[in-house]
Design a protein around this motif. Structure first.
Motif, mmCIF file in Angstrom:
data_model
loop_
_atom_site.group_PDB
_atom_site.id
_atom_site.type_symbol
_atom_site.label_atom_id
_atom_site.label_comp_id
_atom_site.label_asym_id
_atom_site.label_seq_id
_atom_site.Cartn_x
_atom_site.Cartn_y
_atom_site.Cartn_z
ATOM 1 N N GLY A 28 -4.102 -21.638 -29.502
ATOM 2 C CA GLY A 28 -3.420 -22.161 -30.674
ATOM 3 C C GLY A 28 -4.313 -22.865 -31.668
ATOM 4 N N ALA A 29 -5.610 -22.829 -31.457
ATOM 5 C CA ALA A 29 -6.534 -23.440 -32.416
ATOM 6 C C ALA A 29 -6.481 -22.662 -33.735
ATOM 7 C CB ALA A 29 -7.953 -23.426 -31.857
ATOM 8 N N THR A 30 -6.779 -23.354 -34.816
ATOM 9 C CA THR A 30 -6.884 -22.707 -36.123
ATOM 10 C C THR A 30 -8.134 -23.223 -36.823
ATOM 11 O OG1 THR A 30 -5.709 -24.388 -37.424
ATOM 12 C CG2 THR A 30 -4.345 -22.679 -36.331
ATOM 13 N N ALA A 67 -14.116 -19.241 -43.636
ATOM 14 C CA ALA A 67 -13.335 -19.912 -42.600
ATOM 15 C C ALA A 67 -11.910 -19.382 -42.658
ATOM 16 C CB ALA A 67 -13.364 -21.420 -42.810
ATOM 17 N N GLN A 68 -11.549 -18.569 -41.678
ATOM 18 C CA GLN A 68 -10.213 -17.986 -41.625
ATOM 19 C C GLN A 68 -9.669 -18.115 -40.200
ATOM 20 O OE1 GLN A 68 -10.300 -13.928 -43.051
ATOM 21 N NE2 GLN A 68 -11.487 -14.472 -44.850
ATOM 22 N N THR A 69 -8.371 -18.354 -40.106
ATOM 23 C CA THR A 69 -7.744 -18.358 -38.792
ATOM 24 C C THR A 69 -7.595 -16.911 -38.333
ATOM 25 O OG1 THR A 69 -6.607 -20.441 -39.172
ATOM 26 C CG2 THR A 69 -5.666 -18.980 -37.489
ATOM 27 N N PHE A 70 -8.042 -16.643 -37.140
ATOM 28 C CA PHE A 70 -7.988 -15.286 -36.588
ATOM 29 C C PHE A 70 -6.582 -14.961 -36.103
ATOM 30 C CE2 PHE A 70 -12.295 -15.277 -37.273
ATOM 31 C CZ PHE A 70 -12.976 -14.211 -36.702
ATOM 32 N N PRO A 71 -6.226 -13.685 -36.078
ATOM 33 C CA PRO A 71 -4.922 -13.302 -35.528
ATOM 34 C C PRO A 71 -4.888 -13.590 -34.023
ATOM 35 C CG PRO A 71 -6.268 -11.352 -35.936
ATOM 36 C CD PRO A 71 -7.025 -12.531 -36.489
ATOM 37 N N ASP A 72 -3.685 -13.715 -33.485
ATOM 38 C CA ASP A 72 -3.528 -13.923 -32.049
ATOM 39 C C ASP A 72 -4.239 -15.205 -31.584
ATOM 40 O OD1 ASP A 72 -2.579 -12.984 -29.466
ATOM 41 O OD2 ASP A 72 -4.624 -12.337 -29.024
ATOM 42 N N PRO A 73 -4.021 -16.342 -32.294
ATOM 43 C CA PRO A 73 -4.773 -17.555 -31.962
ATOM 44 C C PRO A 73 -4.394 -18.199 -30.633
ATOM 45 C CG PRO A 73 -3.160 -18.046 -33.641
ATOM 46 C CD PRO A 73 -3.132 -16.558 -33.433
ATOM 47 N N GLY A 114 -19.345 -20.469 -33.669
ATOM 48 C CA GLY A 114 -18.186 -20.152 -32.852
ATOM 49 C C GLY A 114 -17.902 -21.229 -31.832
ATOM 50 N N HIS A 115 -16.643 -21.657 -31.782
ATOM 51 C CA HIS A 115 -16.216 -22.654 -30.811
ATOM 52 C C HIS A 115 -15.458 -21.961 -29.691
ATOM 53 C CE1 HIS A 115 -13.188 -25.766 -29.421
ATOM 54 N NE2 HIS A 115 -14.346 -26.306 -29.097
ATOM 55 N N SER A 116 -15.910 -22.110 -28.458
ATOM 56 C CA SER A 116 -15.227 -21.611 -27.273
ATOM 57 C C SER A 116 -15.011 -20.093 -27.374
ATOM 58 C CB SER A 116 -13.925 -22.388 -27.069
ATOM 59 O OG SER A 116 -13.403 -22.199 -25.787
ATOM 60 N N SER A 117 -13.780 -19.625 -27.506
ATOM 61 C CA SER A 117 -13.543 -18.180 -27.641
ATOM 62 C C SER A 117 -14.152 -17.615 -28.919
ATOM 63 C CB SER A 117 -12.042 -17.879 -27.617
ATOM 64 O OG SER A 117 -11.514 -18.172 -26.350
ATOM 65 N N GLY A 118 -14.319 -18.451 -29.921
ATOM 66 C CA GLY A 118 -15.007 -18.011 -31.138
ATOM 67 C C GLY A 118 -16.456 -17.668 -30.869
ATOM 68 N N HIS A 152 -14.424 -30.866 -24.814
ATOM 69 C CA HIS A 152 -14.483 -29.465 -25.276
ATOM 70 C C HIS A 152 -14.635 -29.423 -26.802
ATOM 71 C CE1 HIS A 152 -14.246 -25.250 -24.299
ATOM 72 N NE2 HIS A 152 -13.263 -25.047 -25.152
ATOM 73 N N PHE A 153 -15.236 -30.450 -27.357
ATOM 74 C CA PHE A 153 -15.525 -30.570 -28.787
ATOM 75 C C PHE A 153 -14.271 -30.447 -29.648
ATOM 76 C CE2 PHE A 153 -19.567 -29.586 -26.882
ATOM 77 C CZ PHE A 153 -20.437 -30.432 -27.551
ATOM 78 N N GLY A 154 -13.216 -31.150 -29.229
ATOM 79 C CA GLY A 154 -12.051 -31.274 -30.090
ATOM 80 C C GLY A 154 -10.828 -30.486 -29.703
ATOM 81 N N SER A 155 -10.872 -29.752 -28.636
ATOM 82 C CA SER A 155 -9.702 -28.953 -28.269
ATOM 83 C C SER A 155 -8.605 -29.818 -27.666
ATOM 84 C CB SER A 155 -10.088 -27.872 -27.262
ATOM 85 O OG SER A 155 -10.841 -26.884 -27.901
ATOM 86 N N TYR A 156 -7.384 -29.328 -27.802
ATOM 87 C CA TYR A 156 -6.205 -29.920 -27.190
ATOM 88 C C TYR A 156 -5.970 -31.326 -27.724
ATOM 89 C CZ TYR A 156 -6.979 -25.720 -24.594
ATOM 90 O OH TYR A 156 -7.205 -24.413 -24.272
ATOM 91 N N ASP A 157 -5.927 -32.338 -26.879
ATOM 92 C CA ASP A 157 -5.547 -33.666 -27.358
ATOM 93 C C ASP A 157 -6.740 -34.516 -27.801
ATOM 94 O OD1 ASP A 157 -6.658 -34.047 -24.867
ATOM 95 O OD2 ASP A 157 -5.054 -35.332 -24.124
ATOM 96 N N GLN A 158 -7.927 -33.967 -27.771
ATOM 97 C CA GLN A 158 -9.105 -34.719 -28.180
ATOM 98 C C GLN A 158 -9.189 -34.764 -29.706
ATOM 99 O OE1 GLN A 158 -12.836 -32.898 -27.200
ATOM 100 N NE2 GLN A 158 -13.982 -34.784 -27.399
ATOM 101 N N LYS A 159 -9.342 -35.931 -30.259
ATOM 102 C CA LYS A 159 -9.461 -36.092 -31.711
ATOM 103 C C LYS A 159 -10.944 -36.075 -32.078
ATOM 104 C CE LYS A 159 -5.057 -36.844 -32.290
ATOM 105 N NZ LYS A 159 -4.302 -35.660 -31.980
ATOM 106 N N LEU A 160 -11.359 -35.006 -32.704
ATOM 107 C CA LEU A 160 -12.753 -34.894 -33.127
ATOM 108 C C LEU A 160 -12.753 -34.177 -34.468
ATOM 109 C CD1 LEU A 160 -15.741 -35.360 -32.298
ATOM 110 C CD2 LEU A 160 -15.719 -33.066 -31.330
ATOM 111 N N ASP A 161 -12.768 -34.951 -35.550
ATOM 112 C CA ASP A 161 -12.665 -34.320 -36.863
ATOM 113 C C ASP A 161 -13.978 -34.294 -37.634
ATOM 114 O OD1 ASP A 161 -12.774 -37.006 -37.425
ATOM 115 O OD2 ASP A 161 -10.893 -37.072 -38.545
#
Length: 190
Positions: free
Chosen positions: A15-17, A39-45, A71-75, A163-172
């Motif tokens: 669900g990352a964008t 910078a574009q959100t990929f399909p099937d996020p 690329g971050h994680s799956s990126g 994980h460099f900002g994924s899920y509930d981690q606030k990393l902006d």
């Protein structure tokens, strides 16, 4: 300034964008320095399946040998799979991995269905820079070290970044990555 070089930002799955975590910061800061950023959100996020992400990267974004992918994680998986068969200038791998790390979502993504062609990945780009946190809850640091060995990347291990900002981690923000990208682009000999 990196005339002709494009920096492509690719988010992770679950669900990352491209509007989340540190991506807006990195885009804004790179553009302020005169860099061309895509910078574009990929399909099937949610599932981040290779059968959607790799064609999207190839056919819509259309990287070339003057493209740097962050690329971050799956990126990062997407960038590495792309580099198996096509040239890039280089890749920044953030919280990257080369195995499913025991997660069903990753296992079903398609990124791990075929063996990796590490020789092609290295041959098709001039550099690979890797960032990983020792406390990543999803990708063990040993996986990052193995990826480093397989790719010959320049590995920066950090502490406390999860994980460099994924899920509930606030990393902006991510100034270390911004600095590394800017330094790498400054050394590109075109």
């Amino acid at each position: 300034m990196s005339d002709g070089v494009r920096v492509v930002l690719v988010h992770g799955n679950a669900g990352a964008t491209i509007d989340g975590i540190w991506f807006p910061y990195l885009k804004r800061e790179l553009e302020a320095r005169g860099h061309n950023v895509v910078a574009q959100t990929f399909p099937d996020p949610i599932k981040g399946r290779m059968r959607y992400w790799l064609p999207y990267l190839t056919d819509v974004i259309r990287p070339d040998d003057q493209t740097v992918i962050v690329g971050h994680s799956s990126g990062a998986l997407t960038a590495l799979r792309y580099a198996e068969s096509a040239p890039l200038l280089g890749t920044f791998v953030v919280a990257g991995h080369h195995t499913d790390c025991g997660f069903e979502l990753e296992r079903r993504s398609g990124f791990f269905d075929q063996p990796w062609d590490w020789a092609a990945i290295k041959r098709n780009q001039r550099f690979i820079v890797q960032f990983h946190s020792t406390d990543d809850p999803w990708v063990p640091v040993d996986v990052a070290r193995e990826l480093h060995r397989l790719t010959g990347s320049r590995l920066t291990l950090m502490e406390g970044m999860g994980h460099f900002g994924s899920y509930d981690q606030k990393l902006d923000t991510f100034p270390e990555l911004l600095e590394a990208v800017c330094q790498q682009l400054a050394t590109v000999d075109r």
